[in-house]
Design a protein around this motif. Structure first.
Motif, short mmCIF file in Angstrom:
data_model
loop_
_atom_site.label_atom_id
_atom_site.label_comp_id
_atom_site.label_asym_id
_atom_site.label_seq_id
_atom_site.Cartn_x
_atom_site.Cartn_y
_atom_site.Cartn_z
N ASN A 118 17.03 -3.38 -28.77
CA ASN A 118 18.44 -3.75 -28.65
C ASN A 118 18.64 -4.78 -27.55
O ASN A 118 19.43 -5.73 -27.71
CB ASN A 118 19.28 -2.51 -28.36
CG ASN A 118 19.35 -1.56 -29.54
OD1 ASN A 118 19.00 -1.90 -30.66
ND2 ASN A 118 19.79 -0.33 -29.28
N GLN A 121 17.61 -8.23 -28.79
CA GLN A 121 18.62 -8.80 -29.68
C GLN A 121 19.82 -9.29 -28.89
O GLN A 121 20.34 -10.39 -29.15
CB GLN A 121 19.04 -7.77 -30.72
CG GLN A 121 17.97 -7.42 -31.74
CD GLN A 121 18.47 -6.43 -32.78
OE1 GLN A 121 19.42 -5.68 -32.53
NE2 GLN A 121 17.82 -6.41 -33.93
N ASP A 122 20.27 -8.50 -27.93
CA ASP A 122 21.41 -8.89 -27.11
C ASP A 122 21.15 -10.18 -26.35
O ASP A 122 21.98 -11.10 -26.35
CB ASP A 122 21.76 -7.78 -26.11
CG ASP A 122 22.40 -6.57 -26.74
OD1 ASP A 122 22.95 -6.70 -27.85
OD2 ASP A 122 22.35 -5.48 -26.13
N THR A 206 17.09 -4.38 -39.08
CA THR A 206 18.47 -4.13 -38.67
C THR A 206 19.30 -3.88 -39.92
O THR A 206 19.24 -4.68 -40.87
CB THR A 206 19.03 -5.33 -37.89
OG1 THR A 206 18.18 -5.60 -36.76
CG2 THR A 206 20.44 -5.05 -37.39
N GLU A 210 25.04 -2.26 -38.91
CA GLU A 210 24.53 -2.43 -37.55
C GLU A 210 24.56 -3.91 -37.15
O GLU A 210 24.96 -4.27 -36.03
CB GLU A 210 23.11 -1.88 -37.49
CG GLU A 210 22.41 -2.01 -36.16
CD GLU A 210 20.94 -1.61 -36.25
OE1 GLU A 210 20.34 -1.43 -35.19
OE2 GLU A 210 20.40 -1.47 -37.37
N LEU A 214 26.73 -5.78 -34.21
CA LEU A 214 26.01 -6.56 -33.20
C LEU A 214 26.60 -7.97 -33.07
O LEU A 214 26.81 -8.47 -31.96
CB LEU A 214 24.53 -6.62 -33.59
CG LEU A 214 23.61 -7.44 -32.69
CD1 LEU A 214 23.53 -6.83 -31.30
CD2 LEU A 214 22.22 -7.54 -33.32
#
Length: 250
Positions: A118, A121-122, A206, A210, A214
């Motif tokens: 996570n 990805q962020d 993913t 979701e 995101l």
């Protein structure tokens, strides 16, 4: 596993080019979604320039970014051969520090799946947003997790030609539901069964809702989601999610 440790399948740029020779569905899609001529375009995880070079040839100021220096060297060679002034830079897409912003940033080849956590990805999406002009678009693809296909380990064989030899490739894929990561290993053998080595890659899946959450979290509006690069509608059994996102204000 870190993103920077997950690159061994790209150690042969020439083989990569041979493998994808003739594939241009993503390139054609992106060429159909370009901003006004002369604009800047940033191609993330650009590899050997498979998309960067046609976009530059169409009259755009292209910056290609990749983590693998060998792939970038091959991209620079191809750009020089074609007389295209593409700037290729070695950077981590989670830590982009470019001197240019663009109305279009693209990331193809399911490279979104290289960001395994996570946090990864962020950081990648934050990085993209910093370099995307207000109202600009981010276009990327990622494989759609179809539960029936991921439920059981998969093992299959393929054959390839390399250096005039016929090579047997044995692929093994195992999915971890908790981490949403698929671990892929390829073993290679000569015709007489002699082992020729192996490589592997890990890919994060993913799920559709979701992914929507995101993107909203990072102020991207999902304008369209397709089932493949030909523009087919996205459905539960689609192999991919091809996403066209717009950077929302502020």
């Amino acid at each position: 596993m870190k993103t920077t440790d997950n690159l061994e399948i790209y150690n042969d740029p020439l083989q990569y080019d041979r493998q994808y020779d003739g594939y241009d569905a993503d390139t054609r899609f992106i060429l159909g979604h370009l901003p006004p001529p002369g604009s800047a375009v940033i191609d993330l995880a650009c590899g050997t320039g498979r998309i960067s070079l046609p976009v530059a040839e169409a009259g755009y100021e292209v910056t290609g970014v990749d983590l693998h220096e060998g792939m970038l060297e091959r991209a620079r060679e191809k750009a020089a051969e074609q007389g295209l002034p593409v700037r290729f830079l070695q950077q981590d897409c989670r830590l982009l520090d470019l001197s240019v912003s663009a109305p279009l940033i693209v990331m193809a080849g399911n490279s979104f799946q290289h960001f395994l956590t996570n946090e990864d990805q962020d950081r990648m999406l934050e990085s993209v947003r910093r370099h995307l002009e207000p109202g600009g678009r981010f276009i990327f693809d990622t494989r759609n997790p179809v539960p029936s296909e991921l439920a059981e380990p998969d093992r299959y064989e393929e054959y390839a030609e390399a250096g005039g030899r016929r090579i047997q490739e044995v692929h093994t894929e195992t999915y971890e539901p908790v981490t949403q990561i698929l671990h892929c290993t390829t073993e290679r053998f000569a015709e007489d069964g002699t082992p020729l080595g192996q490589d592997g890659i890990s890919l994060r899946y993913t799920y559709p809702l979701e992914l929507e959450r995101l993107l909203r979290q990072h102020s991207f509006r999902l304008e369209n989601r397709y089932g493949d690069w030909s523009g087919r509608p996205f459905q539960a059994g689609s192999g991919q999610m091809v996403c066209v996102c717009r950077r929302d204000e502020p």
